[in-house]
Scaffold this active site. Structure first.
Site, PDB file in Angstrom:
ATOM      1  N   TYR A  15       0.815  -1.214   0.000  1.00 29.90           N
ATOM      2  CA  TYR A  15       0.000   0.000   0.000  1.00 29.90           C
ATOM      3  C   TYR A  15       0.849   1.265   0.000  1.00 29.90           C
ATOM      4  CZ  TYR A  15      -3.963  -3.023   0.845  1.00 29.90           C
ATOM      5  OH  TYR A  15      -4.929  -3.975   0.717  1.00 29.90           O
ATOM      6  N   TYR A 143     -11.817  -7.103   6.840  1.00 32.93           N
ATOM      7  CA  TYR A 143     -10.661  -7.229   5.945  1.00 32.93           C
ATOM      8  C   TYR A 143     -10.343  -8.716   5.778  1.00 32.93           C
ATOM      9  CZ  TYR A 143      -6.102  -7.195   3.845  1.00 32.93           C
ATOM     10  OH  TYR A 143      -5.055  -7.437   2.992  1.00 32.93           O
ATOM     11  N   ASP A 244     -12.549 -16.015   9.671  1.00 32.36           N
ATOM     12  CA  ASP A 244     -11.211 -15.626   9.238  1.00 32.36           C
ATOM     13  C   ASP A 244     -10.391 -15.301  10.485  1.00 32.36           C
ATOM     14  OD1 ASP A 244      -8.930 -14.382   8.381  1.00 32.36           O
ATOM     15  OD2 ASP A 244      -9.907 -13.130   6.871  1.00 32.36           O
ATOM     16  N   LYS A 273      -0.760 -15.750   9.128  1.00 34.45           N
ATOM     17  CA  LYS A 273       0.065 -14.820   9.909  1.00 34.45           C
ATOM     18  C   LYS A 273       0.970 -15.492  10.944  1.00 34.45           C
ATOM     19  CE  LYS A 273      -1.790 -10.403   8.836  1.00 34.45           C
ATOM     20  NZ  LYS A 273      -3.121 -10.165   8.283  1.00 34.45           N
TER      21      LYS A 273
HETATM   22  C1  LIG Z   1      -3.662 -10.306   6.882  1.00 38.51           C
HETATM   23  C2  LIG Z   1      -5.025 -10.837   6.751  1.00 38.51           C
HETATM   24  C3  LIG Z   1      -5.440 -11.510   5.578  1.00 38.51           C
HETATM   25  C4  LIG Z   1      -4.538 -11.677   4.367  1.00 38.51           C
HETATM   26  O1  LIG Z   1      -3.404 -12.439   4.638  1.00 38.51           O
HETATM   27  P1  LIG Z   1      -2.124 -12.304   3.669  1.00 38.51           P
HETATM   28  O2  LIG Z   1      -1.167 -13.335   4.198  1.00 38.51           O
HETATM   29  O3  LIG Z   1      -1.634 -10.891   3.834  1.00 38.51           O
HETATM   30  O4  LIG Z   1      -2.575 -12.586   2.289  1.00 38.51           O
HETATM   31  C5  LIG Z   1      -6.730 -12.005   5.539  1.00 38.51           C
HETATM   32  N1  LIG Z   1      -7.574 -11.852   6.583  1.00 38.51           N
HETATM   33  C6  LIG Z   1      -7.218 -11.221   7.714  1.00 38.51           C
HETATM   34  C7  LIG Z   1      -8.188 -11.113   8.849  1.00 38.51           C
HETATM   35  C8  LIG Z   1      -5.940 -10.677   7.838  1.00 38.51           C
HETATM   36  O5  LIG Z   1      -5.607 -10.009   8.942  1.00 38.51           O
END
Ligand SMILES: *Cc1c(COP(=O)(O)O)cnc(C)c1O
Length: 422
Positions: A15, A143, A244, A273
């Site tokens: 970004y 997100y 997620d 992550k």
């Molecule tokens: C960071 C994140 C993603 C995307 O993961 P990347 O490894 O950056 O592609 C998806 N969902 C959530 C909640 C995130 O924090």
């Protein structure tokens, strides 16, 4: 050209403008919670490299796992082959995951694991002869990643949906949950979601949501009761639930997975992550037996996804070592201690006239300002106080490595205090 000049001239960053890039700092070493810059400056990392480096940098057990695997083999295709690191990481994930989850799809990044989750949900319904169920329902301020299907479920404003209007799938958006974490649940909160689902469940494949903590879409902490109501609606109206947990997973919110705050099991769950302790990219899409069987029933009979680097042994071995550290359960006390200290140190900033709101949950601290933050200037000031944070929008926030000491954490909160005074 020195490194910083070359970087600014030729390399994209997350970004960041190619015309007017934000300043960038060159890291030459990382150890524990400390990053060392080429300038010789050292900073305490309050970001854990975006939620990832939960055990700190240069961790002996993670290093050993990587060394051992690189000397054995670094990668083999996952089509028709398997290996100990994939077995180890999958066993550990299933041992940790909420009851009912029992299949693991190893994906290469968080966004890919979200694509996989969405594809699973769509293929599940198509294989039940219900291909009209192909839409997602979600909440604003979410997100889920930067690829196109994931992006279609991100907040329409933060995610700049207008830019990609012709390409992005249209999904259903309820307002973001309003009842904050810790407040008593207001029944009105779930009504818009309930209404959307009542009206559109016939074409909805899945509800996708970040459990309890909305991360990059605003760092909001909402009531677990909202999540419980979503689970009930999904059951009632035949909708799959995707949680997620990419940011929240592995202890960050004070529970191993944030959906535990609500005592629910999703049908599909994404993790990423912190999965490798911040060493390399790896994510996973977990699902229930029912979803796995449903996806593979009828034609084509297989799940239509298989990345080249699926189940990369190097990433899996480090992830297995990272999950092994978590299984010792020290994270619980570490996260509780960080939460207590952050509350004590950050809540007084509520009195600052430029501060809108301060909130803390688990090892996450957020200071929401009334006005947008000048990132370059604020970052430079924080670095001069020996601290690495990356604010965005009106948010100055931190999610440090779990191993951070109380002195290191004080250094971060004191630096914030100084920057707020300036
Ligand atoms: C960071 C994140 C993603 C995307 O993961 P990347 O490894 O950056 O592609 C998806 N969902 C959530 C909640 C995130 O924090």
């Amino acid at each position: 050209m020195n490194n910083i000049e070359f970087d600014a001239r030729h390399i994209w960053h997350p970004y960041t403008s190619a015309i007017n890039p934000l300043p960038c700092y060159e890291v030459t070493h990382a150890e524990g919670c400390t990053l060392t810059f080429a300038s010789g400056e050292q900073v305490i990392d309050g970001m854990a490299s975006w939620w990832s480096a939960v055990h700190g940098y240069n961790h002996p057990e993670l290093n050993a796992a990587a060394h051992k695997q690189v000397d054995t083999f670094s990668h083999v295709m996952f089509g028709g082959l398997t290996h100990q690191p994939a077995i180890d990481v999958s066993k550990a994930l299933l041992a940790m995951a909420p009851a009912g989850i029992n299949r693991v799809f190893l994906a290469d990044s968080g966004s890919v694991s979200v694509e996989v989750a969405i594809k699973m949900a769509l293929q599940y319904w198509a294989c039940q002869g219900q291909s009209q169920k192909h839409k997602l329902v979600t909440v604003r301020n979410g997100y889920h990643g930067d690829t196109f299907a994931a992006m279609s479920a991100c907040d329409p404003i933060n995610g700049m949906h207008s830019l990609f209007e012709q390409t992005l799938a249209k999904q259903y958006f309820a307002p973001a949950p309003q009842t904050q974490f810790g407040q008593s649940f207001s029944e009105d909160d779930i009504l818009p979601m309930q209404e959307l689902i009542e009206n559109h469940h016939l074409d909805i494949a899945a509800l996708i949501i970040e459990p309890v903590v909305q991360g990059a879409g605003g760092m909001r902490f909402y009531s677990p009761e909202y999540l419980r109501r979503c689970r009930e609606l999904c059951d009632q109206y035949d909708i799959l639930m995707i949680c997620d947990e990419i940011a929240t997973g592995f202890g960050r919110t004070g529970k191993l997975f944030a959906c535990e705050h609500a005592g629910i099991t999703p049908d599909i769950m994404c993790v990423g992550k912190a999965l490798t302790g911040g060493y390399m990219t790896l994510a996973a899409t977990l699902c229930t037996e029912d979803v796995a069987l449903g996806v593979c029933q009828g034609l084509p009979g297989v799940f239509m996804h298989g990345p080249t680097y699926m189940g990369n042994p190097l990433a899996c071995s480090v992830a297995a070592a990272s999950l092994n550290i978590l299984a010792k359960n020290e994270w619980q006390q570490q996260v509780n201690a960080i939460e207590a200290q952050l509350k004590q140190a950050l809540f007084p900033f509520n009195k600052n006239e430029r501060v809108q709101n301060v909130r803390v949950l688990g090892a996450i601290g957020v200071i929401e300002m009334k006005h947008p933050i000048d990132v370059a200037r604020t970052q430079a000031r924080l670095i001069s106080h020996g601290v690495w944070l990356r604010p965005f929008g009106r948010l100055l926030y931190m999610m440090p490595p779990y191993i951070i000491t109380s002195e290191e954490l004080s250094k971060i909160t004191r630096a914030i205090g100084k920057v707020l005074e300036e």
